[in-house]
Scaffold this motif. Sequence first.
Motif, PDB file in Angstrom:
ATOM      1  N   ILE A  58       0.935  -1.296   0.121  1.00 44.47           N
ATOM      2  CA  ILE A  58       0.198  -0.176   0.020  1.00 44.47           C
ATOM      3  C   ILE A  58       0.914   1.336  -0.029  1.00 44.47           C
ATOM      4  CG2 ILE A  58      -1.800   1.360   1.241  1.00 44.47           C
ATOM      5  CD1 ILE A  58      -2.818  -1.332   2.404  1.00 44.47           C
ATOM      6  N   LEU A  59       1.833   1.426   0.942  1.00 47.63           N
ATOM      7  CA  LEU A  59       2.872   2.427   0.894  1.00 47.63           C
ATOM      8  C   LEU A  59       3.746   2.971  -0.125  1.00 47.63           C
ATOM      9  CD1 LEU A  59       3.657   2.395   4.537  1.00 47.63           C
ATOM     10  CD2 LEU A  59       1.790   3.456   3.572  1.00 47.63           C
ATOM     11  N   ASN A  60       4.034   1.703  -1.076  1.00 45.05           N
ATOM     12  CA  ASN A  60       4.858   1.987  -2.263  1.00 45.05           C
ATOM     13  C   ASN A  60       4.313   1.157  -3.296  1.00 45.05           C
ATOM     14  OD1 ASN A  60       7.107   2.861  -3.378  1.00 45.05           O
ATOM     15  ND2 ASN A  60       8.148   0.953  -2.875  1.00 45.05           N
ATOM     16  N   ALA A  61       3.070   1.724  -4.081  1.00 46.62           N
ATOM     17  CA  ALA A  61       2.520   1.005  -5.191  1.00 46.62           C
ATOM     18  C   ALA A  61       3.129   1.613  -6.399  1.00 46.62           C
ATOM     19  CB  ALA A  61       1.169   1.120  -4.983  1.00 46.62           C
ATOM     20  N   ARG A  62       4.577   1.216  -7.015  1.00 45.71           N
ATOM     21  CA  ARG A  62       4.932   1.990  -8.315  1.00 45.71           C
ATOM     22  C   ARG A  62       4.874   1.016  -9.286  1.00 45.71           C
ATOM     23  NH1 ARG A  62       8.570   6.418  -6.579  1.00 45.71           N
ATOM     24  NH2 ARG A  62       8.767   6.412  -4.302  1.00 45.71           N
ATOM     25  N   ASN A  63       4.732   1.847 -10.473  1.00 47.00           N
ATOM     26  CA  ASN A  63       4.876   1.074 -11.947  1.00 47.00           C
ATOM     27  C   ASN A  63       3.711  -0.009 -11.837  1.00 47.00           C
ATOM     28  OD1 ASN A  63       7.416   2.214 -12.284  1.00 47.00           O
ATOM     29  ND2 ASN A  63       8.502   0.567 -11.139  1.00 47.00           N
ATOM     30  N   ILE A  64       2.506   0.485 -11.736  1.00 46.03           N
ATOM     31  CA  ILE A  64       1.226  -0.037 -11.839  1.00 46.03           C
ATOM     32  C   ILE A  64       1.274  -0.277 -13.272  1.00 46.03           C
ATOM     33  CG2 ILE A  64      -1.126  -0.172 -11.499  1.00 46.03           C
ATOM     34  CD1 ILE A  64      -0.739   1.606  -9.041  1.00 46.03           C
ATOM     35  N   ARG A  65       0.902  -1.739 -13.691  1.00 46.22           N
ATOM     36  CA  ARG A  65       0.757  -1.919 -15.330  1.00 46.22           C
ATOM     37  C   ARG A  65      -0.680  -2.448 -15.440  1.00 46.22           C
ATOM     38  NH1 ARG A  65       4.868  -5.111 -13.229  1.00 46.22           N
ATOM     39  NH2 ARG A  65       3.408  -7.073 -13.343  1.00 46.22           N
ATOM     40  N   ARG A  66      -1.102  -2.168 -16.809  1.00 45.31           N
ATOM     41  CA  ARG A  66      -2.593  -2.404 -17.128  1.00 45.31           C
ATOM     42  C   ARG A  66      -2.816  -3.799 -16.810  1.00 45.31           C
ATOM     43  NH1 ARG A  66      -5.621   0.815 -21.422  1.00 45.31           N
ATOM     44  NH2 ARG A  66      -4.883   2.825 -21.386  1.00 45.31           N
ATOM     45  N   GLU A  67      -2.127  -4.761 -17.026  1.00 52.84           N
ATOM     46  CA  GLU A  67      -2.514  -6.134 -16.732  1.00 52.84           C
ATOM     47  C   GLU A  67      -2.942  -6.378 -15.481  1.00 52.84           C
ATOM     48  OE1 GLU A  67       1.839  -6.248 -17.704  1.00 52.84           O
ATOM     49  OE2 GLU A  67       0.144  -5.077 -18.330  1.00 52.84           O
ATOM     50  N   GLU A  68      -2.305  -5.528 -14.378  1.00 48.75           N
ATOM     51  CA  GLU A  68      -2.376  -5.809 -13.174  1.00 48.75           C
ATOM     52  C   GLU A  68      -3.742  -5.431 -12.514  1.00 48.75           C
ATOM     53  OE1 GLU A  68       1.455  -5.429 -10.608  1.00 48.75           O
ATOM     54  OE2 GLU A  68       1.278  -3.786 -11.716  1.00 48.75           O
ATOM     55  N   LEU A  69      -4.699  -4.598 -13.587  1.00 46.68           N
ATOM     56  CA  LEU A  69      -6.116  -3.911 -13.078  1.00 46.68           C
ATOM     57  C   LEU A  69      -6.955  -4.641 -13.701  1.00 46.68           C
ATOM     58  CD1 LEU A  69      -5.055  -0.431 -13.283  1.00 46.68           C
ATOM     59  CD2 LEU A  69      -5.064  -1.596 -11.194  1.00 46.68           C
ATOM     60  N   PRO A  70      -7.967  -5.060 -12.938  1.00 48.88           N
ATOM     61  CA  PRO A  70      -9.183  -5.960 -13.695  1.00 48.88           C
ATOM     62  C   PRO A  70     -10.063  -4.799 -14.741  1.00 48.88           C
ATOM     63  CG  PRO A  70      -9.773  -5.283 -11.462  1.00 48.88           C
ATOM     64  CD  PRO A  70      -8.304  -4.864 -11.717  1.00 48.88           C
ATOM     65  N   LEU A  71     -10.558  -5.578 -15.660  1.00 42.67           N
ATOM     66  CA  LEU A  71     -11.450  -4.807 -16.567  1.00 42.67           C
ATOM     67  C   LEU A  71     -12.650  -4.150 -15.660  1.00 42.67           C
ATOM     68  CD1 LEU A  71     -11.778  -6.908 -19.874  1.00 42.67           C
ATOM     69  CD2 LEU A  71     -10.476  -4.782 -19.433  1.00 42.67           C
ATOM     70  N   ASN A  72     -13.020  -3.043 -15.699  1.00 50.58           N
ATOM     71  CA  ASN A  72     -13.842  -2.294 -14.911  1.00 50.58           C
ATOM     72  C   ASN A  72     -14.825  -1.184 -15.703  1.00 50.58           C
ATOM     73  OD1 ASN A  72     -12.399   0.195 -14.356  1.00 50.58           O
ATOM     74  ND2 ASN A  72     -11.143  -1.120 -13.033  1.00 50.58           N
TER      75      ASN A  72
END
Length: 209
Positions: A58-72
Amino acid sequence: MGLVLRWSNKGKATLNSILLLPIMLTLVEPAIPQQSKFLEDRAFIEVAASPHRIWGEILNARNIRREELPLNFTHWIGVPRPLEGFNVMTPQGEVRYSKWERGVNFSALVTERIEDRSITWRYKFTPDSFPEGSMDEHVKIGGQYFDLYDTTFNLVPVSENLTKLEIISHYRVATDVDFYGVPVARLIAHDFMSTILHLYKLRSERSAS
């Protein structure tokens, strides 16, 4: 609506009436006073990881990639996806910095913190937080219609390697038509919170394994 009316064998006059409703509403809307609603939404997910491990994600969420996020729904309607969020100690206290797609960026001041258990931050938006064209005015945070106040994460141990991760958000909705605007705002808020929970679950369980 046209397909529904044809299927139900309604007459052409009924169809035309339905089609005219949006035009009629645009004429009536300016005369209806806007009402601000202050809302709270909660969501939670169970994560197969310790509170300490989730806390670090939570404190260090860097380089978030699209494939890590669900379709919404939220991103489908054009809300930018998050790219990173991280906490930094400053002379003013602990600050959360967030960056989204299309140049969106903002910060938040941590107001409450219990290590590995709970953290709350209150958002601060500036005129530069949302570059022109980055978000529709109706869903722009800090705009006329919608404002996000704070976010809380609670981490509750369930067993040795299972944690209930809860997110709580408080926000304001200003709408002329509460029967429509409030449910849509709740849908967007819950959808986005579920996306964030999914991200932390994915990363925490991946690092734990």
